[in-house]
Structure formats: C-alpha cells, structure tokens
Design an enzyme around this catalytic site. Sequence first.
Site, mmCIF file in Angstrom:
data_model
loop_
_atom_site.group_PDB
_atom_site.id
_atom_site.type_symbol
_atom_site.label_atom_id
_atom_site.label_comp_id
_atom_site.label_asym_id
_atom_site.label_seq_id
_atom_site.Cartn_x
_atom_site.Cartn_y
_atom_site.Cartn_z
ATOM 1 N N LYS A 124 0.836 -1.194 0.000
ATOM 2 C CA LYS A 124 0.000 0.000 0.000
ATOM 3 C C LYS A 124 0.878 1.255 0.000
ATOM 4 O O LYS A 124 0.629 2.217 -0.729
ATOM 5 C CB LYS A 124 -0.920 -0.012 1.225
ATOM 6 C CG LYS A 124 -2.159 0.790 1.007
ATOM 7 C CD LYS A 124 -3.303 0.347 1.882
ATOM 8 C CE LYS A 124 -4.528 1.190 1.548
ATOM 9 N NZ LYS A 124 -5.682 0.831 2.349
ATOM 10 N N LYS A 203 -1.903 -13.528 -9.261
ATOM 11 C CA LYS A 203 -2.627 -14.160 -8.145
ATOM 12 C C LYS A 203 -4.062 -13.623 -8.089
ATOM 13 O O LYS A 203 -4.270 -12.417 -8.233
ATOM 14 C CB LYS A 203 -1.915 -13.835 -6.832
ATOM 15 C CG LYS A 203 -2.538 -14.507 -5.637
ATOM 16 C CD LYS A 203 -2.038 -13.929 -4.326
ATOM 17 C CE LYS A 203 -2.883 -12.763 -3.878
ATOM 18 N NZ LYS A 203 -2.736 -12.384 -2.472
ATOM 19 N N LYS A 206 -8.955 -9.728 -4.703
ATOM 20 C CA LYS A 206 -9.919 -8.634 -4.856
ATOM 21 C C LYS A 206 -9.212 -7.355 -5.279
ATOM 22 O O LYS A 206 -9.708 -6.597 -6.091
ATOM 23 C CB LYS A 206 -10.662 -8.402 -3.526
ATOM 24 C CG LYS A 206 -11.831 -9.316 -3.320
ATOM 25 C CD LYS A 206 -12.233 -9.394 -1.854
ATOM 26 C CE LYS A 206 -12.083 -10.805 -1.344
ATOM 27 N NZ LYS A 206 -12.052 -10.984 0.097
HETATM 28 P P1 TYM Z 1 -7.943 -13.304 3.127
HETATM 29 O O1 TYM Z 1 -9.299 -12.980 3.629
HETATM 30 O O2 TYM Z 1 -7.278 -12.336 2.227
HETATM 31 O O3 TYM Z 1 -7.963 -14.678 2.408
HETATM 32 C C1 TYM Z 1 -8.554 -15.823 3.004
HETATM 33 C C2 TYM Z 1 -7.753 -17.062 2.639
HETATM 34 O O4 TYM Z 1 -7.739 -17.234 1.222
HETATM 35 C C3 TYM Z 1 -6.406 -17.425 0.783
HETATM 36 N N1 TYM Z 1 -6.256 -16.879 -0.594
HETATM 37 C C4 TYM Z 1 -5.693 -17.556 -1.594
HETATM 38 N N2 TYM Z 1 -5.153 -18.780 -1.659
HETATM 39 C C5 TYM Z 1 -4.670 -19.184 -2.849
HETATM 40 N N3 TYM Z 1 -4.705 -18.419 -3.980
HETATM 41 C C6 TYM Z 1 -5.226 -17.179 -3.964
HETATM 42 N N4 TYM Z 1 -5.266 -16.453 -5.088
HETATM 43 C C7 TYM Z 1 -5.754 -16.690 -2.725
HETATM 44 N N5 TYM Z 1 -6.344 -15.523 -2.354
HETATM 45 C C8 TYM Z 1 -6.645 -15.666 -1.030
HETATM 46 C C9 TYM Z 1 -5.561 -16.639 1.771
HETATM 47 O O5 TYM Z 1 -4.218 -17.068 1.759
HETATM 48 C C10 TYM Z 1 -6.274 -16.938 3.071
HETATM 49 O O6 TYM Z 1 -5.852 -18.165 3.614
HETATM 50 N N6 TYM Z 1 -5.088 -12.133 7.059
HETATM 51 C C11 TYM Z 1 -5.965 -13.149 6.512
HETATM 52 C C12 TYM Z 1 -7.184 -13.406 7.391
HETATM 53 C C13 TYM Z 1 -6.820 -13.794 8.788
HETATM 54 C C14 TYM Z 1 -6.232 -15.024 9.200
HETATM 55 C C15 TYM Z 1 -6.102 -14.920 10.604
HETATM 56 C C16 TYM Z 1 -5.814 -16.178 8.520
HETATM 57 C C17 TYM Z 1 -7.023 -13.022 9.891
HETATM 58 N N7 TYM Z 1 -6.587 -13.691 10.981
HETATM 59 C C18 TYM Z 1 -5.559 -15.965 11.362
HETATM 60 C C19 TYM Z 1 -5.267 -17.217 9.283
HETATM 61 C C20 TYM Z 1 -5.141 -17.106 10.674
HETATM 62 C C21 TYM Z 1 -6.479 -12.649 5.158
HETATM 63 O O7 TYM Z 1 -6.498 -11.481 4.895
HETATM 64 O O8 TYM Z 1 -6.982 -13.621 4.358
#
Ligand code: TYM
Length: 346
Positions: A124, A203, A206
Amino acid sequence: MPPDAPPRTSRALSGIQPTGRFHWGNYFGAIRQYIDLQPGAHQAADEAYYFIADLHALTTVRDPARLRSLVHAAAVDLLALGLDPERAVLFVQSDVPEVAELTWLLMTVTPMGLLERCHAYKDKKNRGLPADAGLFTYPVLMAADILAYDATIVPVGEDQVQHIEVCRDLAGTFNHLYGDVFTLPNPRLVEGGAKVPGTDGQKMSKSYENTIEVFEDPAAQKKKIMRITTDSRPMEQPKDPEGDHLFELFALMAPEGDRLRMADLYRRGGFGYGEVKKALVEAAAAYFADARGRRAELEADPGRVEAILAAGAARARARAGDVLARARRACGLSRGEAATGKGRRP
Ligand code: TYM
C-alpha cells in the site's frame, strides 16, 4: 516433549476476511483445507476453529450495513461449502474481545521493523496510498487470532505465510520473556492451490480485480471466464498445460479424466482457448452445484446461521479466555498469582 508426554492436540485454525464474496482463490487455497481438516474428515485435526475476520475487514470496509451483510453472507457461504458446525467451531472474530487484549500484549513485544517488512502495508505504501495503524499492525492482530486458541495448524494460501512467520516470531519472543505461554503454529498449504491465478494470470485477489466468485450468478461468471486472458499463439501450435493459468483453473475443478484429456489436447495443439473456457464453465458449474443448493437453503434461514455463529462464539471465547488469562498471569497483569507458575501452559 518427554517420551511419556501425551500427544499434543492438533488444532486447526484459520480466518477469512469478509471484504467481498469469496472467490476461487479463497476456496481452493483455504476453504477447501478448512473442510478437509474438520474432525472426522480424511485429513482431520483433533479440533478446528474457523472465523470471519471482521476486525481485519474494518481496515477496508467502512460501510456498517455492508459489513454486517458481508459477515452474514460469509457464514452462509462457509456452511454451504461444507463447514460443519457440529465438527468445527465457526465464529466471528469480533465476538471474541479477548483477542483484542491479547493483541496489545503482543504489540508490546513487536519490533516496528518486523511490521515494516510485511507485504500488505509495504504494498500500500509503495502504491502511494495512505495506510492507517490498523493496516500496519494487522499482522499482530492476526498473531493474536492464532495464539488465542493454541492453534497448531493454520491452513492458508501462500500470501499468508509471512504473517504466520510473524506470529511465530512474536510468540517466541513472548515465551522467551515470560515462559512457555504460547503454542507455535505451522502454516499448511495445499499443492496446486496455494496461489490460484486470477483471470489475468496474476494471483487471484480482490485488489487486482481479477476474481471469479464461488457463488457468482452463473451468467456473470460465464462472462468472466470467457474473458480470461490467454496468449496469442496460433491454434495449431502445441502448448504446455503447465504454467497456463486457464488450464490451472480447469485442473482445480475438473474430474481427473477430463483433466488428463485436456492436458493431452494442449500438448497436441489444434484447439482453441474458447473450448477450454467452455469446459471450465461446465466444470465450475458441476463442482459447485451441491454447494449452491445448500446455500439457497441456508439463505432462507438466517436465524439458524446466526445461532450457529453465537454457539461458535461461546466456544471460542472459552478457549481464548483461558489463553489470555495464562498470558496475563505470565507477564504480571494478574496480582496475587505471581511466581506460582500458573501463567504456564498446563
Ligand atoms: P484473506 O481474507 O485475504 O484470504 C482468506 C484465505 O484465502 C487465501 N487466498 C488464496 N489462496 C490461494 N490463492 C489465492 N489467489 C488466494 N487468495 C486468497 C488466503 O491465503 C487466506 O488463507 N489475514 C488473513 C485473514 C486472517 C487469518 C487470521 C488467517 C485473519 N486472521 C488468522 C489465518 C489465521 C487474510 O487477509 O486472508
């Protein structure tokens, strides 16, 4: 561990942000693993905790009505995709306020430099966008999310591995200072799904506007699939399916036989990408057909979904409360219990 110690409980935990509807990257990278790790499933952990990360989402969603509706939709989607509340604990992050207090305790052992290297903030900043302290300290909240439940396995996509490293670092520092308080978790990635490509080959994310949503209206989904970028090699030329993002998406959801036939077609050449896209439309429809059916049923019963979240929150709070009490005692926030060893893990 001493040889006669009981085996430690394996506990899967993960969170997902309700910043929009779930896309194929979320499903194949993370949600599919949540389902596989539920007790009773084929790669089961002893326990599984999954939550909707609404506190994290606050760094991007600033419209309260939209946030509320996205959180509910996220719960419906997870249940429709196979998360079973009888076997896994499903809850909303902000229903467990213990995590916010734990975040503060961890913040006091977090070096600034560690957070400056984290990619969400760095990206960002590099794009010249204003970043708030919420985004900057996001990995500390995520560490608290994981440590609050003594999680041992964290199923995620590749983009979250850095954050789990931060979590391990912070837990290690805290343990070093105050005793054996936190359990160090390990990330769990799936082969072939750790980095699902989007419609443009980057990748799927969003923020790149290249997503295909799991429960998107079928006509809109078809349009997006037909617009997936491809290279301009002539139809006759044989192509390598490996590394082709259209093939990669097809391979994620097509049955084995269809996948092999398609790989063969690529290697022989003489076909158009349009054919692959049509096959992908059909494969996606078939793959998610049952989930779409379940989703329609759940959508008609919002009371049931909210009751599941309330029950999940109660179970999650009980565990997080224990861990927080342990951490408070260990660092001297609980008077009268000093030096009794009560801050240590039982
Ligand atoms: P988030 O909400 O961005 O994504 C949720 C999960 O989806 C996976 N993901 C992907 N995996 C493979 N290919 C892709 N293109 C792809 N896009 C998204 C992410 O790796 C994730 O596992 N910070 C985390 C949310 C979170 C979290 C946690 C996760 C908050 N607290 C504690 C694990 C443990 C996040 O923003 O994920």
